[in-house]
Write a protein that holds these residues in place. Structure first.
Motif, mmCIF file in Angstrom:
data_model
loop_
_atom_site.group_PDB
_atom_site.id
_atom_site.type_symbol
_atom_site.label_atom_id
_atom_site.label_comp_id
_atom_site.label_asym_id
_atom_site.label_seq_id
_atom_site.Cartn_x
_atom_site.Cartn_y
_atom_site.Cartn_z
ATOM 1 N N ALA A 71 0.847 -1.197 0.000
ATOM 2 C CA ALA A 71 0.000 0.000 0.000
ATOM 3 C C ALA A 71 0.880 1.243 0.000
ATOM 4 C CB ALA A 71 -0.895 0.018 1.238
ATOM 5 N N PRO A 72 0.376 2.353 -0.559
ATOM 6 C CA PRO A 72 1.111 3.623 -0.458
ATOM 7 C C PRO A 72 1.052 4.150 0.968
ATOM 8 C CG PRO A 72 -1.027 3.970 -1.486
ATOM 9 C CD PRO A 72 -0.889 2.491 -1.323
ATOM 10 N N LEU A 73 2.041 4.920 1.338
ATOM 11 C CA LEU A 73 2.098 5.535 2.668
ATOM 12 C C LEU A 73 1.892 7.040 2.523
ATOM 13 C CD1 LEU A 73 5.135 3.706 4.344
ATOM 14 C CD2 LEU A 73 2.718 3.444 4.917
ATOM 15 N N ALA A 74 0.864 7.551 3.170
ATOM 16 C CA ALA A 74 0.628 8.997 3.171
ATOM 17 C C ALA A 74 1.585 9.662 4.151
ATOM 18 C CB ALA A 74 -0.815 9.293 3.545
ATOM 19 N N ALA A 75 1.658 10.983 4.104
ATOM 20 C CA ALA A 75 2.527 11.731 5.030
ATOM 21 C C ALA A 75 2.128 11.418 6.464
ATOM 22 C CB ALA A 75 2.406 13.225 4.762
ATOM 23 N N GLY A 76 3.095 11.077 7.290
ATOM 24 C CA GLY A 76 2.819 10.769 8.690
ATOM 25 C C GLY A 76 2.501 9.313 8.944
ATOM 26 N N GLU A 77 2.254 8.517 7.893
ATOM 27 C CA GLU A 77 1.966 7.095 8.071
ATOM 28 C C GLU A 77 3.255 6.286 8.045
ATOM 29 O OE1 GLU A 77 -2.510 6.693 6.125
ATOM 30 O OE2 GLU A 77 -0.763 5.988 4.997
ATOM 31 N N HIS A 78 3.253 5.191 8.816
ATOM 32 C CA HIS A 78 4.444 4.357 8.896
ATOM 33 C C HIS A 78 4.047 2.898 8.923
ATOM 34 C CE1 HIS A 78 7.295 7.685 9.636
ATOM 35 N NE2 HIS A 78 6.239 8.249 10.187
ATOM 36 N N LYS A 79 5.009 2.056 8.645
ATOM 37 C CA LYS A 79 4.740 0.621 8.612
ATOM 38 C C LYS A 79 4.365 0.115 9.999
ATOM 39 C CE LYS A 79 9.526 -0.875 9.377
ATOM 40 N NZ LYS A 79 10.654 -1.660 8.857
ATOM 41 N N SER B 179 10.177 10.421 10.941
ATOM 42 C CA SER B 179 10.931 9.173 10.783
ATOM 43 C C SER B 179 10.721 8.217 11.951
ATOM 44 C CB SER B 179 12.420 9.471 10.617
ATOM 45 O OG SER B 179 12.992 9.916 11.838
ATOM 46 N N ILE B 180 10.283 8.731 13.111
ATOM 47 C CA ILE B 180 10.014 7.846 14.250
ATOM 48 C C ILE B 180 8.520 7.637 14.453
ATOM 49 C CG2 ILE B 180 12.187 8.268 15.478
ATOM 50 C CD1 ILE B 180 9.066 10.067 16.636
ATOM 51 N N GLY B 181 7.730 7.974 13.426
ATOM 52 C CA GLY B 181 6.308 7.686 13.480
ATOM 53 C C GLY B 181 5.437 8.828 13.953
ATOM 54 N N GLY B 182 5.998 10.005 14.138
ATOM 55 C CA GLY B 182 5.213 11.143 14.594
ATOM 56 C C GLY B 182 4.447 11.807 13.458
ATOM 57 N N GLU B 183 3.329 12.385 13.799
ATOM 58 C CA GLU B 183 2.534 13.151 12.838
ATOM 59 C C GLU B 183 2.787 14.630 13.098
ATOM 60 O OE1 GLU B 183 -2.143 14.349 12.151
ATOM 61 O OE2 GLU B 183 -1.661 12.405 13.056
ATOM 62 N N VAL B 184 3.190 15.375 12.069
ATOM 63 C CA VAL B 184 3.562 16.777 12.244
ATOM 64 C C VAL B 184 2.750 17.658 11.307
ATOM 65 C CG1 VAL B 184 5.476 18.419 12.351
ATOM 66 C CG2 VAL B 184 5.914 15.985 12.695
ATOM 67 N N ALA B 185 2.174 18.717 11.861
ATOM 68 C CA ALA B 185 1.531 19.760 11.058
ATOM 69 C C ALA B 185 2.294 21.059 11.315
ATOM 70 C CB ALA B 185 0.061 19.918 11.436
ATOM 71 N N VAL B 186 2.546 21.828 10.261
ATOM 72 C CA VAL B 186 3.308 23.075 10.381
ATOM 73 C C VAL B 186 2.376 24.250 10.115
ATOM 74 C CG1 VAL B 186 5.302 24.388 9.590
ATOM 75 C CG2 VAL B 186 5.372 21.878 9.560
ATOM 76 N N ASP B 187 2.285 25.168 11.084
ATOM 77 C CA ASP B 187 1.504 26.384 10.895
ATOM 78 C C ASP B 187 2.261 27.284 9.923
ATOM 79 O OD1 ASP B 187 0.530 29.118 11.266
ATOM 80 O OD2 ASP B 187 -0.584 28.348 12.975
ATOM 81 N N ALA C 9 12.595 21.889 8.286
ATOM 82 C CA ALA C 9 12.331 20.694 7.482
ATOM 83 C C ALA C 9 13.048 19.477 8.049
ATOM 84 C CB ALA C 9 12.765 20.938 6.035
ATOM 85 N N SER C 10 14.291 19.670 8.516
ATOM 86 C CA SER C 10 15.054 18.572 9.094
ATOM 87 C C SER C 10 14.378 18.051 10.365
ATOM 88 C CB SER C 10 16.480 19.036 9.400
ATOM 89 O OG SER C 10 17.189 18.040 10.093
ATOM 90 N N THR C 11 13.861 18.971 11.198
ATOM 91 C CA THR C 11 13.185 18.572 12.425
ATOM 92 C C THR C 11 11.907 17.807 12.112
ATOM 93 O OG1 THR C 11 14.060 20.553 13.499
ATOM 94 C CG2 THR C 11 12.276 19.393 14.622
ATOM 95 N N VAL C 12 11.138 18.305 11.145
ATOM 96 C CA VAL C 12 9.907 17.613 10.743
ATOM 97 C C VAL C 12 10.227 16.209 10.251
ATOM 98 C CG1 VAL C 12 8.029 17.598 9.059
ATOM 99 C CG2 VAL C 12 8.608 19.712 10.232
ATOM 100 N N ALA C 13 11.260 16.098 9.413
ATOM 101 C CA ALA C 13 11.648 14.787 8.888
ATOM 102 C C ALA C 13 12.071 13.847 10.011
ATOM 103 C CB ALA C 13 12.786 14.944 7.875
#
Length: 516
Positions: free
Chosen positions: A186-194, A401-409, A393-397
């Motif tokens: 399946a495709p992985l959307a932003a914030g989704e992880h295996k 990468s550890i499974g967190g969901e991030v939204a940026v104002d 961008a580095s912090t968001v990535a």
């Protein structure tokens, strides 16, 4: 006093428990059970518990309970005379064994003894005890080093097999989940992880319009000889947005032009952050790669041509030639500025001077030109503004990468993590005093009141990251302006980290067993 009265007045003790994510045997319940046995056998009564769950032992940052314990001891508010810990490693797997000893010394200096309940030796100050503690502390740090090496080797192996290791896919690409037989899932959307450890992630082409935009960027750069800034202007004029929904800029276009993932190559280990050490940009020979791992969306010949243009642009002029051109322009115009330099067609851009000499002002100094105004703060602030999107961008990535969901104002750049925690990022400019010492000034945003402010302290060149501070609003929000020196004492330096790994560890989601 009788023996009976001594036995009826047990000694008051606090217990400290810490669970990382490595071994179930180190669960806080297991530690507490062993400590309770020790307390009962030694006539201790546990009156207070300090617990850090899911916390790394590499340093004290993020370990709120241990910091609170040390603060209580130092302030004299501790209502206990002993501290019970499961073993030396639970106190901390500090990479510097002296740091572990330092915190124990603070307690002992206040008359509070630390007991390691699961160890085979008594912490009684004897030579044997001290030698065993030193050995255990070194072994604990070595364990983390060995684990780090094993994890790195495992990640490198997955890279060479063609699998993606963390981070967003990037514009024009998407992440896709495959099983252990490389069959698509399946495709992985932003914030989704295996969800399964045996699953793997690869990169696949994204939406057709994004893929075509990436190819167009290469054509504009290689065939029409457009600059990155011109390309960004064209895309913005067409109301196109990046994969993060933002306007295009020179930096985003350049990242697309230099990243080998667009020709299907899987490249890893560009930067090292091992064991909270200094950030290191690795040389080409240390890169781990698998060529042709993914489906390419850019023609390899076009990509190679883009790299040639970038390389030629960098070596077109020697340092002396760049400075001679600057002197000639100064002689003809009588003054220099970024606008004057960029408006001359045959002159290298201000970006070229900043890239070669570190800053435009440094280039001015080399030709003995002193601007009428002091532009040092202007130049530094410009650098900080350019740096901020990359740090963000580095912090968001890192969080994703550890499974967190991030939204940026988009208005404030405030990060909202897992829909519950807010993080602000502040880049702190370094200032050197007349005496030669370094100072930083941090201004917290009372209007945003973020849960955590990530302070990125720069070195004296105001280009290199020195370290980070993770400042919780609940602890430091009352001080909207914070002055920092090179050393600030444990009350502030307890929040200091070399990199953001402790933040990512703190934000990692942990499975919770369902009650029967």
């Amino acid at each position: 006093m009788s023996l009976e009265s001594l036995q009826s007045n047990p000694k008051r003790a606090a217990q400290y428990v810490r669970m990382s994510t490595d071994h179930q045997r180190y669960s806080t319940d297991n530690q507490a059970d062993k400590i309770a046995e020790y307390a009962a056998a030694r006539d201790f009564v546990i009156v207070r518990t300090y617990a850090d769950e899911g916390r790394s032992g590499l340093n004290i940052a993020g370990r709120d309970a241990l910091r609170r314990l040390i603060d209580d001891v130092q302030s004299g508010s501790a209502d206990f005379e002993a501290i019970l810990v499961y073993d030396v490693s639970r106190w901390g797997r500090f990479q510097d064994a002296d740091e572990s000893a330092y915190y124990e010394f603070i307690c002992r200096q206040r008359g509070i003894h630390v007991h390691y309940c699961g160890e085979q030796f008594e912490n009684d100050g004897s030579l044997t005890s001290d030698m065993m503690k030193v050995m255990k502390r070194v072994m604990s740090g070595a364990y983390s080093q060995e684990l780090s090496t094993k994890v790195f080797v495992g990640q490198c192996r997955l890279i060479t097999l063609g699998y993606r290791q963390g981070g967003p896919a990037g514009y024009g690409l998407r992440r896709f989940l495959v099983n252990d037989r490389d069959e698509p899932k399946a495709p992985l959307a932003a914030g989704e992880h295996k969800s399964l450890q045996t699953d793997r992630v690869i990169l696949v082409p994204g939406p057709d319009d994004e893929v075509e935009t990436v190819r167009r960027i290469y054509r504009l750069f290689v065939l029409e000889l457009r600059s990155e800034r011109e390309i960004a202007t064209i895309l913005n004029a067409e109301s196109r947005k990046t994969d993060r929904g933002r306007a295009w800029n020179r930096s985003v276009v350049r990242q697309i032009l230099v990243n080998e993932k667009y020709i299907g190559n899987n490249v890893y280990n560009r930067v090292s952050f091992k064991l909270k050490k200094t950030r290191v940009v690795n040389p080409p020979e240390m890169l781990v790669r698998r060529d042709g791992a993914f489906e390419a969306i850019v023609d390899p010949g076009l990509f190679a041509a883009a790299q040639s243009i970038l390389a030629e642009r960098a070596r077109r002029f020697t340092d002396d030639q760049l400075l001679d051109l600057l002197r000639s322009l100064l002689a003809s115009r009588g003054a220099l500025s970024g606008m004057i330099i960029d408006e001359v067609e045959d002159m290298p851009s201000t970006a070229a001077y900043r890239s070669r000499f570190g800053s435009l002002l440094r280039a001015y100094e080399l030709i003995d030109y002193q601007p009428a105004r002091d532009y040092r703060y202007v130049e530094t602030n410009r650098q900080l503004r350019l740096m901020h999107p990359d740090v963000l961008a580095s912090t968001v990535a890192g969080i994703e990468s550890i499974g967190g969901e991030v939204a940026v104002d988009e208005r404030t750049d405030l990060l909202v993590v897992n829909r519950e925690l807010t993080i602000a990022i502040v880049i702190a400019r370094c200032r050197r005093t007349e005496a030669g010492s370094l100072r930083w000034r941090i201004r917290l945003d009372a209007g945003l009141r973020p849960d955590i402010t990530v302070v990125v302290r720069l070195e004296s060149d105001n280009a290199t990251v020195r370290d980070h501070y993770l400042l919780p609003w609940i602890d430091v929000g009352a001080k909207l302006n914070i002055g920092m020196a090179e050393d600030n004492g444990i009350m502030l330096d307890a929040y200091r980290v070399n990199d953001l790994a402790p933040l990512y560890h703190m934000l990692r989601r942990h499975a919770v067993e369902r009650a029967a």
